[in-house]
Design a protein around this motif. Structure first.
Motif, PDB file in Angstrom:
ATOM      1  N   GLU A 180      32.153  53.153 -13.415  1.00 37.49           N
ATOM      2  CA  GLU A 180      30.789  53.255 -12.902  1.00 37.49           C
ATOM      3  C   GLU A 180      30.081  54.520 -13.356  1.00 37.49           C
ATOM      4  OE1 GLU A 180      28.373  52.640  -8.693  1.00 37.49           O
ATOM      5  OE2 GLU A 180      30.565  52.564  -8.735  1.00 37.49           O
ATOM      6  N   HIS A 181      30.825  55.632 -13.499  1.00 39.23           N
ATOM      7  CA  HIS A 181      30.161  56.926 -13.655  1.00 39.23           C
ATOM      8  C   HIS A 181      30.508  57.715 -14.921  1.00 39.23           C
ATOM      9  CE1 HIS A 181      28.465  56.790  -9.611  1.00 39.23           C
ATOM     10  NE2 HIS A 181      29.663  56.445  -9.145  1.00 39.23           N
ATOM     11  N   ALA A 182      31.644  57.468 -15.544  1.00 41.61           N
ATOM     12  CA  ALA A 182      32.146  58.414 -16.542  1.00 41.61           C
ATOM     13  C   ALA A 182      31.573  58.167 -17.933  1.00 41.61           C
ATOM     14  CB  ALA A 182      33.667  58.352 -16.604  1.00 41.61           C
ATOM     15  N   ASP A 183      31.323  59.246 -18.632  1.00 45.39           N
ATOM     16  CA  ASP A 183      31.094  59.226 -20.074  1.00 45.39           C
ATOM     17  C   ASP A 183      32.400  59.480 -20.818  1.00 45.39           C
ATOM     18  OD1 ASP A 183      27.999  59.192 -20.182  1.00 45.39           O
ATOM     19  OD2 ASP A 183      28.456  60.832 -18.798  1.00 45.39           O
ATOM     20  N   ILE A 184      33.319  60.154 -20.152  1.00 45.98           N
ATOM     21  CA  ILE A 184      34.633  60.464 -20.722  1.00 45.98           C
ATOM     22  C   ILE A 184      35.682  60.169 -19.649  1.00 45.98           C
ATOM     23  CG2 ILE A 184      36.102  62.223 -21.782  1.00 45.98           C
ATOM     24  CD1 ILE A 184      33.494  63.835 -22.326  1.00 45.98           C
ATOM     25  N   TRP A 185      36.754  59.495 -20.037  1.00 48.43           N
ATOM     26  CA  TRP A 185      37.898  59.309 -19.143  1.00 48.43           C
ATOM     27  C   TRP A 185      39.064  60.099 -19.710  1.00 48.43           C
ATOM     28  CZ3 TRP A 185      42.138  55.337 -19.924  1.00 48.43           C
ATOM     29  CH2 TRP A 185      43.124  55.477 -18.933  1.00 48.43           C
ATOM     30  N   HIS A 186      39.595  61.018 -18.891  1.00 48.36           N
ATOM     31  CA  HIS A 186      40.747  61.822 -19.299  1.00 48.36           C
ATOM     32  C   HIS A 186      41.958  61.439 -18.465  1.00 48.36           C
ATOM     33  CE1 HIS A 186      43.560  65.213 -19.210  1.00 48.36           C
ATOM     34  NE2 HIS A 186      43.160  65.434 -20.442  1.00 48.36           N
ATOM     35  N   SER A 187      43.099  61.288 -19.137  1.00 46.63           N
ATOM     36  CA  SER A 187      44.342  60.994 -18.428  1.00 46.63           C
ATOM     37  C   SER A 187      45.512  61.565 -19.199  1.00 46.63           C
ATOM     38  CB  SER A 187      44.527  59.474 -18.252  1.00 46.63           C
ATOM     39  OG  SER A 187      44.990  58.887 -19.466  1.00 46.63           O
ATOM     40  N   PHE A 188      46.694  61.440 -18.586  1.00 50.68           N
ATOM     41  CA  PHE A 188      47.949  61.811 -19.226  1.00 50.68           C
ATOM     42  C   PHE A 188      48.788  60.558 -19.489  1.00 50.68           C
ATOM     43  CE2 PHE A 188      46.506  65.391 -16.695  1.00 50.68           C
ATOM     44  CZ  PHE A 188      46.623  66.446 -17.581  1.00 50.68           C
ATOM     45  N   VAL A 189      48.150  59.417 -19.576  1.00 56.46           N
ATOM     46  CA  VAL A 189      48.847  58.144 -19.736  1.00 56.46           C
ATOM     47  C   VAL A 189      49.525  58.083 -21.098  1.00 56.46           C
ATOM     48  CG1 VAL A 189      48.545  55.643 -19.874  1.00 56.46           C
ATOM     49  CG2 VAL A 189      47.276  56.960 -18.166  1.00 56.46           C
ATOM     50  N   ALA A 190      50.775  57.632 -21.109  1.00 61.46           N
ATOM     51  CA  ALA A 190      51.532  57.512 -22.353  1.00 61.46           C
ATOM     52  C   ALA A 190      50.934  56.425 -23.238  1.00 61.46           C
ATOM     53  CB  ALA A 190      52.990  57.184 -22.048  1.00 61.46           C
ATOM     54  N   PRO A 191      51.120  56.541 -24.565  1.00 59.71           N
ATOM     55  CA  PRO A 191      50.523  55.556 -25.475  1.00 59.71           C
ATOM     56  C   PRO A 191      50.886  54.116 -25.154  1.00 59.71           C
ATOM     57  CG  PRO A 191      51.362  57.426 -26.723  1.00 59.71           C
ATOM     58  CD  PRO A 191      51.802  57.626 -25.298  1.00 59.71           C
TER      59      PRO A 191
END
Length: 266
Positions: A180-191
């Motif tokens: 809904e809100h993000a221009d960028i999503w940051h995570s530490f999710v493995a490939p």
């Protein structure tokens, strides 16, 4: 979900450095931000905590937003912001005003990185109610529209439409907020897990009527080798973050990944 669904191929690779605001005097942290810019990174970020997250838990540490104002004045080119602001610590209207002010100090380079918070010591020591993971995420979902609305009413307005970066990977609530809100999503999710997360994000985006291709996908490079970086790239990641910390910052990985970025971007 293929990376093409996010038009990732149309985006350049970018490198962000998260300089932990710990274990160094404030002048040296300022110099670190300037040095990161000189190395050619695209973004410089800190974190929004009140105590060190590694090393001596009672070591040197500085507050995020006032430090960002210092970095905004000291740098000239890089984008900057918190990775991430803790929504619990400040009224959303105040968050919006602080973001607008740092955006002006920087000449329109501020990125509003935000999240729901997690470090219980911060809450306990500073007197904030800790709540639950769910209640903190609900508060973030409630407060982000207030932040965005306040930006439309401030005088002067932000220099630019401030990008919103949201950190986290929870599938039911966090990724709905991202959609809904993000221009960028940051995570530490493995490939190997990223495809499923992007499928979930796509479904949330369809629900809220958002074009998910507008969201830049970010992930962490600390300790990564070329194979992991390549796998993240193939999965659609284009904003790669490297964490560094005092008391002795090792800049060699930053230099390495800047060269990798340049090779990727041709």
């Amino acid at each position: 979900m293929s990376s093409e669904a996010f038009r990732a191929g149309d985006r350049p690779v970018r490198i962000s450095v998260q300089i932990a605001p710990q274990h160094l005097p404030i002048a040296e942290l300022r110099d670190a931000a300037v040095h990161a810019e000189d190395l050619g990174v695209d973004m410089v970020m800190n974190w929004d905590h009140f105590y060190p997250l590694s090393g001596d838990p009672d070591g040197l540490h500085f507050e995020a937003w006032t430090q960002l104002a210092q970095w905004a004045e000291a740098t000239e080119r890089v984008e900057l912001g918190p990775l991430v602001n803790c929504n619990s610590y400040r009224n959303p209207n105040l968050q919006a005003d602080m973001a607008r002010t740092v955006d002006h100090i920087s000449g329109g380079r501020f990125v509003f990185g935000t999240g729901s918070g997690w470090a219980q010591r911060d809450y306990d020591e500073y007197g904030y109610p800790f709540g639950t993971v769910g209640s903190r995420l609900d508060a973030l979902a409630h407060d982000l529209p207030i932040v965005r609305d306040r930006w439309t009413r401030l005088n002067p307005a932000p220099v630019r439409r401030i990008p919103i970066l949201i950190g986290g990977a929870g599938e039911q609530k966090t990724l709905r907020i991202v959609a809904e809100h993000a221009d960028i999503w940051h995570s530490f999710v493995a490939p190997d897990e990223l495809g499923r997360k992007l499928d979930v994000l796509q479904r949330h985006a369809e629900t809220v009527g958002r074009d998910v291709a507008d969201i830049e996908i970010g992930n962490e490079l600390r300790g990564a080798d070329d194979a992991k970086a390549a796998a993240l790239f193939d999965a659609g990641v284009r904003l790669f973050t490297i964490g560094v910390s005092g008391p002795e910052i090792d800049w060699a990985p930053v230099e390495r990944w800047v060269r990798w970025r340049d090779a990727k971007n041709g």
